[in-house]
Design an enzyme around this catalytic site. Structure first.
Site, mmCIF file in Angstrom:
data_model
loop_
_atom_site.group_PDB
_atom_site.id
_atom_site.type_symbol
_atom_site.label_atom_id
_atom_site.label_comp_id
_atom_site.label_asym_id
_atom_site.label_seq_id
_atom_site.Cartn_x
_atom_site.Cartn_y
_atom_site.Cartn_z
ATOM 1 N N GLU A 432 14.283 -44.581 -15.556
ATOM 2 C CA GLU A 432 14.795 -45.698 -16.360
ATOM 3 C C GLU A 432 14.401 -45.387 -17.788
ATOM 4 O OE1 GLU A 432 15.255 -47.956 -18.765
ATOM 5 O OE2 GLU A 432 13.688 -49.334 -18.068
ATOM 6 N N GLU A 441 17.821 -43.844 -26.067
ATOM 7 C CA GLU A 441 16.380 -43.557 -25.935
ATOM 8 C C GLU A 441 16.173 -42.165 -25.340
ATOM 9 O OE1 GLU A 441 14.201 -46.772 -24.074
ATOM 10 O OE2 GLU A 441 14.977 -48.226 -25.513
HETATM 11 C C1 LIG Z 1 11.403 -47.432 -20.391
HETATM 12 S S1 LIG Z 1 9.945 -46.896 -19.707
HETATM 13 C C2 LIG Z 1 10.165 -47.285 -18.014
HETATM 14 C C3 LIG Z 1 8.872 -47.437 -17.279
HETATM 15 C C4 LIG Z 1 9.014 -47.843 -15.831
HETATM 16 N N1 LIG Z 1 9.730 -46.868 -15.061
HETATM 17 C C5 LIG Z 1 9.691 -49.185 -15.712
HETATM 18 O O1 LIG Z 1 10.854 -49.225 -15.337
HETATM 19 O O2 LIG Z 1 9.054 -50.217 -15.976
HETATM 20 C C6 LIG Z 1 10.173 -45.166 -19.749
HETATM 21 C C7 LIG Z 1 8.971 -44.389 -19.355
HETATM 22 O O3 LIG Z 1 9.324 -43.027 -19.357
HETATM 23 C C8 LIG Z 1 8.275 -42.271 -19.942
HETATM 24 N N2 LIG Z 1 8.894 -41.049 -20.459
HETATM 25 C C9 LIG Z 1 9.825 -40.955 -21.429
HETATM 26 N N3 LIG Z 1 10.181 -39.687 -21.611
HETATM 27 C C10 LIG Z 1 9.462 -38.954 -20.748
HETATM 28 C C11 LIG Z 1 9.386 -37.572 -20.479
HETATM 29 N N4 LIG Z 1 10.124 -36.681 -21.143
HETATM 30 N N5 LIG Z 1 8.548 -37.171 -19.509
HETATM 31 C C12 LIG Z 1 7.798 -38.051 -18.836
HETATM 32 N N6 LIG Z 1 7.816 -39.373 -19.047
HETATM 33 C C13 LIG Z 1 8.646 -39.819 -20.000
HETATM 34 C C14 LIG Z 1 7.690 -43.181 -20.989
HETATM 35 O O4 LIG Z 1 6.371 -42.830 -21.318
HETATM 36 C C15 LIG Z 1 7.787 -44.520 -20.272
HETATM 37 O O5 LIG Z 1 6.647 -44.748 -19.509
#
Ligand SMILES: C[S@@+](CC[C@H](N)C(=O)[O-])C[C@H]1O[C@@H](n2cnc3c(N)ncnc32)[C@H](O)[C@@H]1O
Length: 654
Positions: A432, A441
């Site tokens: 997500e 994003e």
């Molecule tokens: C919008 S949040 C969603 C968090 C959770 N899955 C939720 O739905 O509540 C996106 C998450 O993806 C992580 N994230 C973004 N890009 C990433 C990457 N390239 N590798 C690992 N994690 C990533 C961010 O740190 C964040 O915790």
């Protein structure tokens, strides 16, 4: 009025917080939730009585007819000078902060006679200065009677604004004074506020119609304007069988719409001989009407106080989110219910006796892991769960949750999903990483890397695709909020729960235009290293049949999670695809110079998703034109390219 003196100007402080898709509560405790206020036109002598009858404010004439007689007798070279005692209609008292001043109704700022304009301007300025001296909230002036002189009227209003410091100027305009052209009074207002360069102390005192009911397109145009007060004549009311004043069905419907703006309602004509009912009857009825309005939609209830509040979009790839941000995400049960359903459906499509390896990438504090585990139990499938996260702080939370909630059965991976290369393949990749316009994003870039772990034959990505949509909007509020932010403010997009805005495109079917799509897994993407495959360009057109001003574009998205299970914040599909979901507010994509669009014109919008391999940014531009009967295109106006080369706003890929 309820505002303390220190918050006397009606424009709120610059409202922008950074990095979110929805409000972070507690970020700004000074924001107040406004309530509808009821006022009545009154002579000073009767004002106390009206407060006792339950009115919140009164509008009092600042001067008397004696001023008019003196002005009429002045020679051209005479000065107006100070008011004489008999000419003063109001003196400051203990109710001052609940009083609006009414300027003289006989002045003609839009007269064809220069001497009349000069005298009228002198009176208007003296009255505005006197109202400011008294400490009143605002002074209400009649709008131009002669619509061809709106610019001249605007010039005088600009002078009043320049020569005063804090008083608000409300221009009284009839919502529809010309049945041949319902939009004529709106055009007058548009000319005045443009002449005054969208001055923050300039508002409209909008007069509701007494008899006729104007078309909904006109009502919704006005809804997007800065309404200082909504003026209702007592003559609008009809007597019910018991003789009490009530509103007819159509007027009630119009008022109900405006009540969403929590306006100041001002009753006038209360001394007309043929009105119905006594003064307290109106306030009792209107208060009842206000109290019995239907509750706001879930999303507005969740975010009350954050309407029209500009926020900088999240960058979850380059920034590590805070605990409170995850907490806000997790308050939306609908998003997670949709994901759970999608994972359930994907599991159900797997062979019954297989072990399915599910990886939640970007797991945050683990809510999608919970969804996957619940879906596994419900579908009776055996799963091997993996949770990957690059935010070290959120990862600590995953470690704790694994021990406490998941019996240490989940394999935790710390790191960037783009570089994750385990020695096994994954069956379902759950993520997500969506923004208010889907890909903003950097979900495409993250999933391009992560999809290398997916089983090449049968691997499933949830979501499987997403599409951004745009539509032109009119909103003085959003545009002026952006302008307050200064340099570069029009070269970035904002996340905002839009309230005081109107749609400009009139063709229901094509009001929201899709820009492009991203699909996952995208096998071709694995081959690319420079990210050029994630560039996009869209060129969309909108039909405009009623006049308006485009202050920018609203952006939305739809995402397919799996098969027919989706997420949507698009107004036309959200109630069907993911009702009551509030994880994402729309985007506001501003234009630096508002674009006037006359009736029967066309509007084009172009947007580019650009990348140089180290960052991703968006550029946009718009233009309007009309098509003559002979098919010829006449260009009306066009904007510059906003955010060229990502000079102001971009998303970092590092
Ligand atoms: C919008 S949040 C969603 C968090 C959770 N899955 C939720 O739905 O509540 C996106 C998450 O993806 C992580 N994230 C973004 N890009 C990433 C990457 N390239 N590798 C690992 N994690 C990533 C961010 O740190 C964040 O915790």
């Amino acid at each position: 009025m309820t505002e303390p003196r220190s918050l006397m100007t009606l424009s709120d402080d610059v409202s922008v917080t950074s990095s979110t898709r929805v409000p972070l509560f507690g970020a700004d405790l000074t924001r107040r939730q406004k309530a509808t206020a009821l006022g009545i036109c009154s002579a000073e002598s009767a004002s106390q009585l009206f407060f006792e009858e339950g009115y919140d404010f009164v509008a009092i004439p600042l001067t008397t007819e004696d001023l008019k007689y003196r002005v009429e007798s002045l020679a051209p070279t005479d000065k107006l000078a100070e008011f004489h005692e008999v000419e003063v209609g109001y003196y400051p008292n203990e109710f001052t902060n609940q009083v609006f001043g009414l300027a003289s109704p006989w002045i003609e700022l839009d007269s064809d006679d220069p001497l009349v304009v000069q005298r009228s301007s002198e009176v208007a300025l003296r009255e505005a200065e006197y109202a400011e001296y008294c400490g009143l909230q605002a002074v209400i002036l009649f709008g131009p009677r002669n619509s061809t002189n709106s610019m001249q009227y605007g010039a005088v209003i600009m002078e009043l604004l320049n020569k005063t410091n804090i008083i608000n100027i409300f221009v009284r305009i009839d919502i529809s004074n010309n049945e041949a052209d319902y939009f004529s009074s709106w055009k007058v207002w548009q000319a005045i506020r443009t002449a005054c360069d969208y001055h923050p102390r300039l508002h409209v005192a909008l007069e509701m119609p007494i008899k006729e009911s104007p078309p909904i397109e006109l009502i919704s145009r006005w809804y997007a304007e800065p309404i200082g007060v909504l003026i209702m004549s007592c003559l609008t009311f009809v007597a019910n069988p018991k003789g009490y004043p009530v509103l007819g069905r159509k007027h009630k419907a119009i008022l109900s719409l405006f009540l969403q703006l929590k306006p100041r309602l001002l009753l006038c004509d209360n001394d007309e001989p043929n009105r119905v009912g006594a003064s307290p009857d109106y306030s009792i009825y209107l208060k009842h009407l206000i109290k019995t309005q239907p509750p706001p939609p879930v999303v507005e209830d969740f975010a009350e106080g954050y309407k029209d509040y500009l926020q900088i979009p999240l960058q979850p790839l380059s920034h590590d989110l805070e605990n409170i941000t995850y907490e806000v995400f997790e308050r939306d049960p609908v998003k997670y219910a949709q994901y759970e359903q999608a994972i359930h459906a994907a599991l159900a499509d797997r062979p019954e006796d297989s072990v399915t390896r599910i990886a939640v990438v970007g797991a945050g504090r683990g809510p999608l892991v919970d969804c996957a585990l619940r879906a596994a139990i419900q579908s009776g499938r055996t799963v091997d769960m993996i949770a990957l996260e690059k935010n070290p702080n959120a990862f600590s939370m995953l470690v704790k949750r694994n021990r406490e909630d998941w019996a240490s059965k989940v394999t935790l991976v710390f790191g960037d999903m783009r570089q994750w290369r385990p020695d096994y393949k994954v069956d379902i990749l759950v993520s997500e990483l969506l923004g208010s316009m889907g890909d903003n994003e950097l979900s495409p870039e993250c999933l391009d890397g992560a999809q290398a772990v997916l089983d090449e034959e049968t691997g499933i990505s949830i979501p499987s695709s997403y599409v951004p949509f745009v539509t032109p909007i009119m909103s003085q509020k959003l545009w002026t909020e952006a302008r307050k932010l200064g340099n570069g403010a029009f070269d970035r997009a904002y996340v905002v729960l839009m309230n005081a805005f109107d749609f400009i495109a009139t063709d229901d079917e094509y009001r929201f235009q899709p820009l492009w799509a991203f699909h996952h897994p995208d096998r071709a993407a694995i081959q690319h290293v420079d990210n050029t495959h994630n560039k996009r360009h869209a060129h969309v057109r909108f039909q405009v049949s009623t006049p308006g001003v485009v202050h920018g574009f609203a952006g939305y998205f739809e995402a397919t999670l799996y098969k027919d299970i989706s997420l949507s914040i698009l107004p036309t599909t959200m109630d069907v695809k993911s009702p009551d979901m509030f994880s994402w507010f729309p985007m506001y994509i501003p234009v630096q110079n508002p674009i006037y669009v006359p009736e029967n014109s066309q509007l084009e919008f172009q947007m580019w998703r650009q990348t140089d391999g180290t960052k991703v940014w968006f550029e946009w531009a718009a233009n309007s034109y009309t098509i003559l009967r002979n098919g010829k295109h006449i260009e009306l106006s066009s904007t510059r390219i906003h955010n060229p080369s990502g000079k102001v706003s971009y998303c970092d890929l590092s």
